[in-house]
Design an enzyme around this catalytic site. Sequence first.
Site, mmCIF file in Angstrom:
data_model
loop_
_atom_site.group_PDB
_atom_site.id
_atom_site.type_symbol
_atom_site.label_atom_id
_atom_site.label_comp_id
_atom_site.label_asym_id
_atom_site.label_seq_id
_atom_site.Cartn_x
_atom_site.Cartn_y
_atom_site.Cartn_z
ATOM 1 N N GLY A 93 0.778 -1.230 0.000
ATOM 2 C CA GLY A 93 0.000 0.000 0.000
ATOM 3 C C GLY A 93 0.807 1.277 0.000
ATOM 4 N N LYS A 96 -6.202 -8.609 -8.171
ATOM 5 C CA LYS A 96 -7.312 -9.430 -8.672
ATOM 6 C C LYS A 96 -8.005 -8.711 -9.824
ATOM 7 C CE LYS A 96 -7.273 -12.952 -5.847
ATOM 8 N NZ LYS A 96 -7.101 -14.321 -6.372
ATOM 9 N N ASN A 107 -5.954 2.543 -12.542
ATOM 10 C CA ASN A 107 -4.915 1.602 -12.135
ATOM 11 C C ASN A 107 -3.561 2.228 -12.454
ATOM 12 O OD1 ASN A 107 -3.817 -0.918 -11.200
ATOM 13 N ND2 ASN A 107 -3.324 -1.378 -13.337
ATOM 14 N N HIS A 122 0.417 1.288 -13.428
ATOM 15 C CA HIS A 122 1.257 0.191 -13.916
ATOM 16 C C HIS A 122 2.703 0.687 -13.981
ATOM 17 C CE1 HIS A 122 2.189 -3.538 -15.965
ATOM 18 N NE2 HIS A 122 2.910 -2.829 -16.815
HETATM 19 C C1 GRF Z 1 3.765 -1.468 -7.391
HETATM 20 O O1 GRF Z 1 4.779 -2.260 -7.928
HETATM 21 C C2 GRF Z 1 2.966 -0.876 -8.496
HETATM 22 O O2 GRF Z 1 3.744 -0.671 -9.629
HETATM 23 C C3 GRF Z 1 1.931 -1.885 -8.796
HETATM 24 O O3 GRF Z 1 1.767 -2.681 -7.648
HETATM 25 C C4 GRF Z 1 2.741 -2.324 -6.699
HETATM 26 C C5 GRF Z 1 2.049 -1.559 -5.637
HETATM 27 O O4 GRF Z 1 2.885 -1.398 -4.592
HETATM 28 N N1 GRF Z 1 0.713 -1.223 -9.130
HETATM 29 P P1 GRF Z 1 2.253 -0.787 -3.251
HETATM 30 O O5 GRF Z 1 1.365 -1.861 -2.657
HETATM 31 O O6 GRF Z 1 1.458 0.436 -3.643
HETATM 32 O O7 GRF Z 1 3.443 -0.462 -2.403
#
Ligand code: GRF
Length: 205
Positions: free
Chosen positions: A12, A91, A107, A109
């Site tokens: 998070g 998910k 989202n 990425h």
């Molecule tokens: C990160 O690697 C991000 O690129 C991807 O999932 C991970 C999230 O990390 N969306 P966190 O749980 O926000 O630290």
Amino acid sequence: MIRLTVMASGGGSNFQAILDKINEKKLNARVGLLISNNGKAGAIDKAKRAGIETLHLAPTAFSTEQDYTKTLLKHLKDKQTELIVLAGYMKRLPDEVIQKYRNRILNIHPALLPAFGGKGMYGHHVHEAVLSYGAKVTGVTVHLVDEEYDHGPIVLQKAVEVMPDDTPDSLAARVLKEEHNSYWQAIKLFSENRVKIQDRKVIIL
Ligand code: GRF
């Protein structure tokens, strides 16, 4: 002020970065609920520390996808969710949720989509692929979520340089820092109603 429901499966840190910007009054938003499919997610602890309601909702805990979808939609509605923010959520969302919240699900990425995206491309897999391909530039993409993985219209992208001596971990750390700096800016555009979507194009007003 825009009402967010955040969904996270892991530590998070993106969620925390968004909370920090809200607390710094740089982002006019409110997180009504943090949902995780993982009862041990660090994101849950972060939400509790911030006094934000949490919900452990695992699709696997439901006998049918319909039951899970109904429950998820109820919680989203109860919180008057205006924008769903996936912050390291692993998910797939049910199609019905994507339809009901069309163009209101974000989202993040850790690469420049469409490169290094799609099923199985998450976390360190992404950075390993970037390094083994020999890419010189990678980055961050904040995109709208549609029915295909990492496919929806792109809201914001930031480039991150790949260094010659990078390892997946050093690259991941540099990209994650940029994620923390980018996600809130994309959410801010929605809070200010500055996003217009035309087919695949996201126009920033
Ligand atoms: C990160 O690697 C991000 O690129 C991807 O999932 C991970 C999230 O990390 N969306 P966190 O749980 O926000 O630290």
